[in-house]
Structures are given as structure tokens and as C-alpha cells.
Design an enzyme around this catalytic site. Sequence first.
Site, PDB file in Angstrom:
ATOM      1  N   LYS A 150     -10.229   0.086  -2.416  1.00 29.49           N
ATOM      2  CA  LYS A 150     -10.204  -0.158  -1.264  1.00 29.49           C
ATOM      3  C   LYS A 150     -10.576   1.232  -0.464  1.00 29.49           C
ATOM      4  O   LYS A 150      -9.606   2.120  -0.215  1.00 29.49           O
ATOM      5  CB  LYS A 150      -8.778  -0.661  -0.900  1.00 29.49           C
ATOM      6  CG  LYS A 150      -8.697  -0.749   0.656  1.00 29.49           C
ATOM      7  CD  LYS A 150      -7.420  -1.372   0.875  1.00 29.49           C
ATOM      8  CE  LYS A 150      -6.982  -1.401   2.583  1.00 29.49           C
ATOM      9  NZ  LYS A 150      -5.705  -1.864   2.914  1.00 29.49           N
TER      10      LYS A 150
ATOM     11  N   LYS B 101      -6.836   3.197  -3.581  1.00 29.90           N
ATOM     12  CA  LYS B 101      -7.197   3.073  -2.085  1.00 29.90           C
ATOM     13  C   LYS B 101      -7.614   4.625  -1.561  1.00 29.90           C
ATOM     14  O   LYS B 101      -6.579   5.396  -1.965  1.00 29.90           O
ATOM     15  CB  LYS B 101      -6.131   2.373  -1.195  1.00 29.90           C
ATOM     16  CG  LYS B 101      -6.522   2.265   0.267  1.00 29.90           C
ATOM     17  CD  LYS B 101      -5.268   1.507   1.052  1.00 29.90           C
ATOM     18  CE  LYS B 101      -5.428   2.032   2.324  1.00 29.90           C
ATOM     19  NZ  LYS B 101      -4.153   1.118   3.183  1.00 29.90           N
TER      20      LYS B 101
ATOM     21  N   ASP C  26       0.906  -1.124  -0.040  1.00 34.14           N
ATOM     22  CA  ASP C  26      -0.104   0.010   0.048  1.00 34.14           C
ATOM     23  C   ASP C  26       1.008   1.202   0.171  1.00 34.14           C
ATOM     24  O   ASP C  26       1.436   1.506   0.940  1.00 34.14           O
ATOM     25  CB  ASP C  26      -1.069   0.074   1.205  1.00 34.14           C
ATOM     26  CG  ASP C  26      -1.947  -1.184   1.195  1.00 34.14           C
ATOM     27  OD1 ASP C  26      -1.669  -2.047   0.656  1.00 34.14           O
ATOM     28  OD2 ASP C  26      -3.123  -0.884   1.740  1.00 34.14           O
TER      29      ASP C  26
END
Lengths: 291, 336
Positions: B272, B236, B168
Site C-alpha cells: 500500500k 505500507k 495500519d
Amino acid sequence: MTTTTKTTTRLDVPKTYKLFIGGAFPRSESGRVTEVRDPKGAFVANVARASRKDARDAVRAARKAQAGWASATAYNRGQVLYRVAEVLEGRKAQFVDELVRTEGLKPARAQEQVEAAIDLWVWHAGWTDKIAQVGGSANPVAGPYFNISVPEPTGVVAVVAPQQQGLLGLTSVVAPALVTGNAVVVVPAASSPLVAISLSEVLATSDLPGGVVNVLTGDPAELAPWLASHADVNALDLTGAGDLDWVELEQAAAETLKRVVRPEPGLAPETPQRILALTETKTVWHTKSRL
Amino acid sequence: MTEPSAALAPAERAVQLLGGDLSEVALRRHLQGLPAVDAVGLEARAAKLGTRSIKTSSKQAALDLIIRMIDLTTLQGADTRGKVRSLVAKALVPDVSDPATPRPAAVCVYGDMVGNAVEALGSAWSAGKDDGINVAAVATAFPAGRASLQVKLQDTRDAVDAGADEIDMVIDRGAFLEGNYGLVFDEIVQTKEACRRADGTYAHLKVILETGELVTYDNVRRASWLSILAGGDFIKTSTGKVQPAATLPVTLLMLQVVRDWERLSGERIGVKPAGGIATAKDAIKYLVTVAETCGEAWLDPHLFRFGASSLLNDVLQQRQKLSTGHYSGPDYVTID
């Protein structure tokens, strides 16, 4: 401009009585209301009719508020409960009026009930910093230890309030739970919901932290089973549940080991035992000095 | 600052969309040529999707799916090896009272904790395969992203070497807000390259936009396109360290970009939302939004994830309510 010559009559502004959850006054999530009528059948008010989801929200609010209320000093809790009595005193007329309209009492009898309720709040306010002395003990043990037992609040208490004497009955079950630091979810008498919500307004303006008392007007037979089986409720006070199938409620409560107060005539009100019924005993061992 | 005409790293998707001699000008022209977002319409649409009622067997399915989509996360400065071990234990057995409870998709930790997470997962670690629990690591100087490129890339390589299945990364929001799209683009491309393992496969790259710092919906749309073009496998919303974190409108907007990209290229990108989704009720609203925006094919942990820590406990309590018929409480789930 004069008011004496006014010919139009003023429109009534009837109040909708909503629930009291987490210090706020929401409508029921179900949108349901019950009409309240006076003994002659005239419309008095609409009262929110709580659903199981309102009960769930109320338990959540109570759980959130309980630790803070229990960690307030006993002296501070006493001040808050006394404040409830003070504020109630100032709004006596409203409560008398509501009792007259819903319970069909004569004003003098209604006034007696309100004053008895106020006195009961004062009585409980005095107990907050004394109950530990009465309910606790220093225990003799065979060893060099101090052994001390103290009563602690049980946690979140779900209550079915007495079905008679709306205001006094409600006070007689809510106040004892509050003394030691419990948070309460209470289903008031189905016959007198107005005073229950008006009492909520008093509680909301008496420095009682939001969520410590939550009031669900509605049908006790509908709400009590959900509260009895709710895993996050620690005690069940069935004082006003005599007309319900309270044995089943007690059985449901046993599934999660709840402390249960049985219906009237269970424990006498206005006694230290009534307050201690909603406590747990904590016992502490501490070494004595060997000097 | 890079020259506006500077050539960009030849990311495959961008080359296909914008042409062979990829330049910052072309990228900027594309991003700024995107249609503006109708903010009122977007929020109204998100609010409307949030009113859908999901009950009984649908709710049961939704709760299980939510658990399978969770990246169970701990990202605190105070994280210890013990904390990571207990997080992994929670992922392995989410609910001791019901062995049929599905497991979350991944555990998400800081890069230096990847080794501990892998060790604690043992045979349950997916290790790049499709069954098992992935280990996701935040990298590139998370959460601020304020470090040199070398530091960010080394951060990424360390996590991948330690076994991270998913990375991430955070984008450089400062550069993005300055309009320095090329720099942001190149960083993503290089981070993607740093995700390459020795055997030539890649760790999955999730690109954190930190929408709470991007100010406008238009910027969120541009950053989403930029991240996809640069090679992100997932986009995300947030780090969880900035308020507002994930919101339903922002997630809806990102889902729309992902849907448009699929129509254009046939390729599916994941989304996400992370941060602030704490209740099963909220999570179900996201599932509705996913299904209504991208279709039910997206209701899959490969394409949609929740970055969350406290969400799992609330979902477990809802599952317990469905199976026992009475309300559960926090005493019946772990304390995280």
C-alpha cells in the site's frame, strides 16, 4: 583583435516560441510545432501548436491562479496592468519587428498598433478600482436594509482572440477580463502567434501571478470546442471566433451555463460594458441601524 | 535494548525461514545479508514504467480498479464525527452523477473514530466479510510511534474491539535505524496478536515502514522483509505525515520483496503506497508497476491499495471525462 576584418558570418539563432501555461513556457505536450513564414515565404520561427491536453493544463493553471488574482486589491491589479504597459513600452521595437515579419505591416503601421496596445493596457489599468462604482449600485428596497450590488469576476475565461491586428486584438480581449480578477486561457490569432508569446514574456515579468493568463498558440478550430465544453471554464469569449462554427461553440458552452461573449461585432472594445461582460453581480442585504 | 542473542517471538514465517530457535542474530544476519539495492537502476526502472501509455478501455478499467483499491483516508487532528460521516458518505456514493461508480475498499480513520465509521457505513460495512467497505484504523501511536508498547497494543485492541477490519501500524523507526531489529520485530508480532478478535479471527495488519525516514533503499528492503517475517499482511510505504511519502521507486522495491516472498513461500503479501498520490495519472503508473513486477494477480484490492484522500476526486473527474467526452472540473465532485 579587431572585428572589422571578420570574414565569417554569424549563425542565426532563431527562437522557438513556446506556450505560456501557469507562468512557465512549456512546449506542447503533443510535441507539435507550426512553421511561421514571413509574407515572402522566408522562415521566421517555429511556434508550438497546442493540443487539447495543453488546453486542459491551461485551464487547471488558470483555476489555481484565479482566486489569488481576484482577491488582490483592485488598486494592486491596476498597478500590475500598468506595469504591463510599462514593460511593453520598453520592448516596443521587438513587437514592431515581429508584426512586420508576420503580419506584413509597414513599420509605421506596426508601431501604431503597438502603441495603441500599450495605451489600451493603461486604459484598463485605470478601470480596476473604478469598475465597481460604474457596474455596481445601491438599490432602493422597501425595508430597513442596505441593498448593494457589486460586480465580481466570473472566474476562468476562455478566449478566442481577434484574428486581425495580433497584438491589439489580443490586448482588447485579455485586458478587460483581467480588470475585475478573472483568469484567462486565450487562443491568439493563428496568423500572429509571435507577438502573443512575446506578450506572454512581458506578462511573466510584470508581477502578474503565474497562471492568470495562459496563452495557447495553435489552431482555434481545434482548441475552441474543448474549451467551450470544459466544465471548469466559467465564461467563453468568442470575439475572434467569427470564422468558426461559433453557434456550436455557444451551444456547448450552454451545457455548463457559461457566460458567452459573441463574435465581432459583439461588444465594443474599450468600454466599461466590455469589462462588465465577464462579471457576475453579487447583491448583499445588510440591516440598517435603528438608532 | 534487548540483548543481541535474545530469542524473538516465534512468528510462523520467520521460524520457517530462519529456523526454530529464532534469535535476533539470525534475523540480523538475514536482513543484512540481503543484496544491496541498485538505486540508479531502481529509479530508472520506475521512471521507465511511468512512461507507459494507458488509453481508452484500458484506462476505463484502470480508473475503476483504482477506486476499488483506495483506502479513503482522513487522518487529521481536527477530524470530527461529522467529517468521518461525510467521508463515509463519499465512500458509499463516490459520484452522484454515475451510480455505477465502484466503491473504495475501505475508509481509513484514527482509532477513536472507528465506531463512528462503522455506524455511518451501516449495512455497507463489510464486518470481516468480503463484500462491503472495510474500516481501517491507524494504531500504535500513529504517526510517530513514540509510545510504550503497552500503549501501542492497547491502541490496537481498542480499534479492533470497535470493529476495525484493518489495522495500519507504524514501526519504531528509531529502533530500526539503531539496528535494533529484534525490538521492531517483536512489536509487530505483538501488534499482530493484538489484532486477534474474540472469535479467533484477525484484523488485517498493515505495517507502515515510513520510508521517508528510513533514509536508504537498502533499509526499505530490510524493513519490508522484517515486516513480512513478523507477520504483516500488507506493507505500507508511509503515514502521509512525512515527506517524501510514497514514491514510485520505493513502491517498486517493496513490490519486488513481496514478489520474492511469494516465490519463496507461495504466500501473497499486499502493498500500500500512501501519501502524495493525488492524480489518476500517477495512480495508473503504480498499477503498471504492480502488473509488471508482481503480475496481474496483484491488481486486486486484497493485494494492492492506495492510501489517499484527494486521489478519488481526480479519478472521478477522469471518469466523467471518459463518459461525457468533455473535461470535468472540481465543481462536479465533493469538497473534502
